[in-house]
Scaffold this active site. Sequence first.
Site, PDB file in Angstrom:
ATOM      1  N   GLU A 165       0.788  -1.167   0.135  1.00 38.85           N
ATOM      2  CA  GLU A 165      -0.067   0.067  -0.156  1.00 38.85           C
ATOM      3  C   GLU A 165       0.950   1.213  -0.139  1.00 38.85           C
ATOM      4  O   GLU A 165       0.272   2.481   0.166  1.00 38.85           O
ATOM      5  CB  GLU A 165      -0.856   0.014   1.282  1.00 38.85           C
ATOM      6  CG  GLU A 165      -2.078  -1.227   0.949  1.00 38.85           C
ATOM      7  CD  GLU A 165      -2.737  -1.358   2.391  1.00 38.85           C
ATOM      8  OE1 GLU A 165      -2.566  -0.659   3.113  1.00 38.85           O
ATOM      9  OE2 GLU A 165      -3.628  -2.227   2.274  1.00 38.85           O
ATOM     10  N   THR A 189      -5.707  -5.972   0.330  1.00 35.44           N
ATOM     11  CA  THR A 189      -6.158  -4.892  -0.570  1.00 35.44           C
ATOM     12  C   THR A 189      -5.865  -5.073  -2.060  1.00 35.44           C
ATOM     13  O   THR A 189      -6.222  -5.049  -2.826  1.00 35.44           O
ATOM     14  CB  THR A 189      -4.923  -3.696  -0.159  1.00 35.44           C
ATOM     15  OG1 THR A 189      -4.807  -3.472   1.413  1.00 35.44           O
ATOM     16  CG2 THR A 189      -5.483  -2.371  -0.703  1.00 35.44           C
ATOM     17  N   HIS A 240     -10.455  -6.603  13.095  1.00 36.73           N
ATOM     18  CA  HIS A 240      -9.858  -5.365  13.555  1.00 36.73           C
ATOM     19  C   HIS A 240     -10.747  -4.327  14.409  1.00 36.73           C
ATOM     20  O   HIS A 240     -10.386  -3.238  14.270  1.00 36.73           O
ATOM     21  CB  HIS A 240      -9.343  -4.558  12.158  1.00 36.73           C
ATOM     22  CG  HIS A 240      -8.320  -5.294  11.245  1.00 36.73           C
ATOM     23  ND1 HIS A 240      -7.792  -6.222  11.547  1.00 36.73           N
ATOM     24  CD2 HIS A 240      -8.714  -5.191   9.321  1.00 36.73           C
ATOM     25  CE1 HIS A 240      -7.373  -6.678  10.125  1.00 36.73           C
ATOM     26  NE2 HIS A 240      -7.826  -5.944   9.196  1.00 36.73           N
ATOM     27  N   ARG A 289      -9.273  -1.746  16.584  1.00 36.76           N
ATOM     28  CA  ARG A 289      -8.946  -0.465  15.972  1.00 36.76           C
ATOM     29  C   ARG A 289      -8.785   0.831  16.659  1.00 36.76           C
ATOM     30  O   ARG A 289      -7.557   1.471  16.549  1.00 36.76           O
ATOM     31  CB  ARG A 289      -9.295  -0.333  14.450  1.00 36.76           C
ATOM     32  CG  ARG A 289      -8.668   0.627  13.548  1.00 36.76           C
ATOM     33  CD  ARG A 289      -9.439   0.638  12.346  1.00 36.76           C
ATOM     34  NE  ARG A 289      -9.292  -0.490  11.426  1.00 36.76           N
ATOM     35  CZ  ARG A 289      -8.297  -0.846  10.620  1.00 36.76           C
ATOM     36  NH1 ARG A 289      -7.286  -0.004  10.590  1.00 36.76           N
ATOM     37  NH2 ARG A 289      -8.240  -1.951   9.979  1.00 36.76           N
ATOM     38  N   ASP A 322      -3.485 -11.463  11.703  1.00 40.16           N
ATOM     39  CA  ASP A 322      -3.262 -10.761  10.446  1.00 40.16           C
ATOM     40  C   ASP A 322      -1.929 -11.056  10.104  1.00 40.16           C
ATOM     41  O   ASP A 322      -1.105 -10.085   9.512  1.00 40.16           O
ATOM     42  CB  ASP A 322      -3.447  -8.907  10.862  1.00 40.16           C
ATOM     43  CG  ASP A 322      -4.103  -8.397   9.477  1.00 40.16           C
ATOM     44  OD1 ASP A 322      -4.232  -9.077   8.393  1.00 40.16           O
ATOM     45  OD2 ASP A 322      -3.962  -7.082   9.429  1.00 40.16           O
TER      46      ASP A 322
HETATM   47 ZN    ZN Z   1      -7.566  -6.336   7.122  1.00 42.62          ZN
END
Ligand code: ZN
Length: 381
Positions: free
Chosen positions: A72, A101, A226, A229, A287
């Site tokens: 990213e 992503t 998440h 977060r 993750d």
């Molecule tokens: Zn994610």
Amino acid sequence: MFTVIQSAEVFAPQPLGCCDVLLSGDKIVAVQPDIDIAGLQPFGVQVVDAKGKRVVPGLVDSLVHITGGGGEGGFMTRTPELEPAAALQAGVTTMVGCLGTDAITRTLPELIAKAYFLREHGLSCYCYTGSYEIPARTVTQSVEDDIVLIEPVIGVGEVAIADHRSSQPTVQELARLASQARRGGLLAGKAGVVSVHVGDNVDRLDLLHGVCRLTGLPHTQFYPTHINRTAEVLDAGIKFAECGGTIDFTASTSPELLAAGDIPAAKAAWLALKAGIAFTQITFSSDGQASLPAFNESGELEHLAVARMDSLLESVRVGINEHELEVSQVLAMVTANPARELRLAHKGQLKPGNDADLLILDAQMNLCTTIAMGQIHDFNT
Ligand code: ZN
């Protein structure tokens, strides 16, 4: 060939006290005190003395970027693929691989091949079809067909919502995806779950509630991650759990994420329990292999860390030591709970007939040995 692990304090993950665990090949045969192995000696019995140690199920990690992630911040921010040893050293014996992503340079065929690769190294690995995007990328042109026809595929995800990187799906678009995943799951006897990456946009989990209202689908159709977060996302997650859903906290973090409001998974679990959420509705995932980039004030990349799977066991230790969570409850968040959510019937619990996936830990919950599908991997701790 049999293996007996003797005199350990066993958490199945419920506490069973001092027990022996008998394994035959890749299965658990018995979990009980003082198993008499005399009759088994002609077949060969490997004895593992685990006095003073704890034996728990192998960890189940519901979100790992097994083919690498990131990218990213440009191509230099791509992260590497998962090495089997990293999972074994983290005590993870079962995982779900996913794209994030980037579903352009990382593909589903690669992901599925990597799942088979990890299986051939003794791990148990499944996959989600799709990625952040809606419409979902698939192998067969259909989420439903992927789940029914491709054995390692058990659901779809991680579909991004409330995030600037999301496809910004409408309630109807997400409802259609969820219904496809659900039908696929029903036909194949799989979870058919929608894993959801939740960003920090103000709409948070509204879209999921909208789909449940529109369709009558239960909140358990979605598996949002998440949820630690920010404090605001955690609040939204607690409301989602109050509607019956299961919420997932990301165990890996970085100083930059913590400064931006990320709540460590163990602390988030403590806060959710304090808010009245049942421990059975909480899970942690690593993750793993995701990128944890740190940008400076002008938006330039300063350095890049890679999310680690050993953050799971570390979060268990923090939960026990700093937040006084019950050992069996925090263990359930990384074993029995995710296995139930992913509908992996032979995983996440130590009981006869289940797969021989277990960990031997010292009294401080440091990993000594990982046993994955009956294969023993010792670590010098
Ligand atoms: Zn994610």
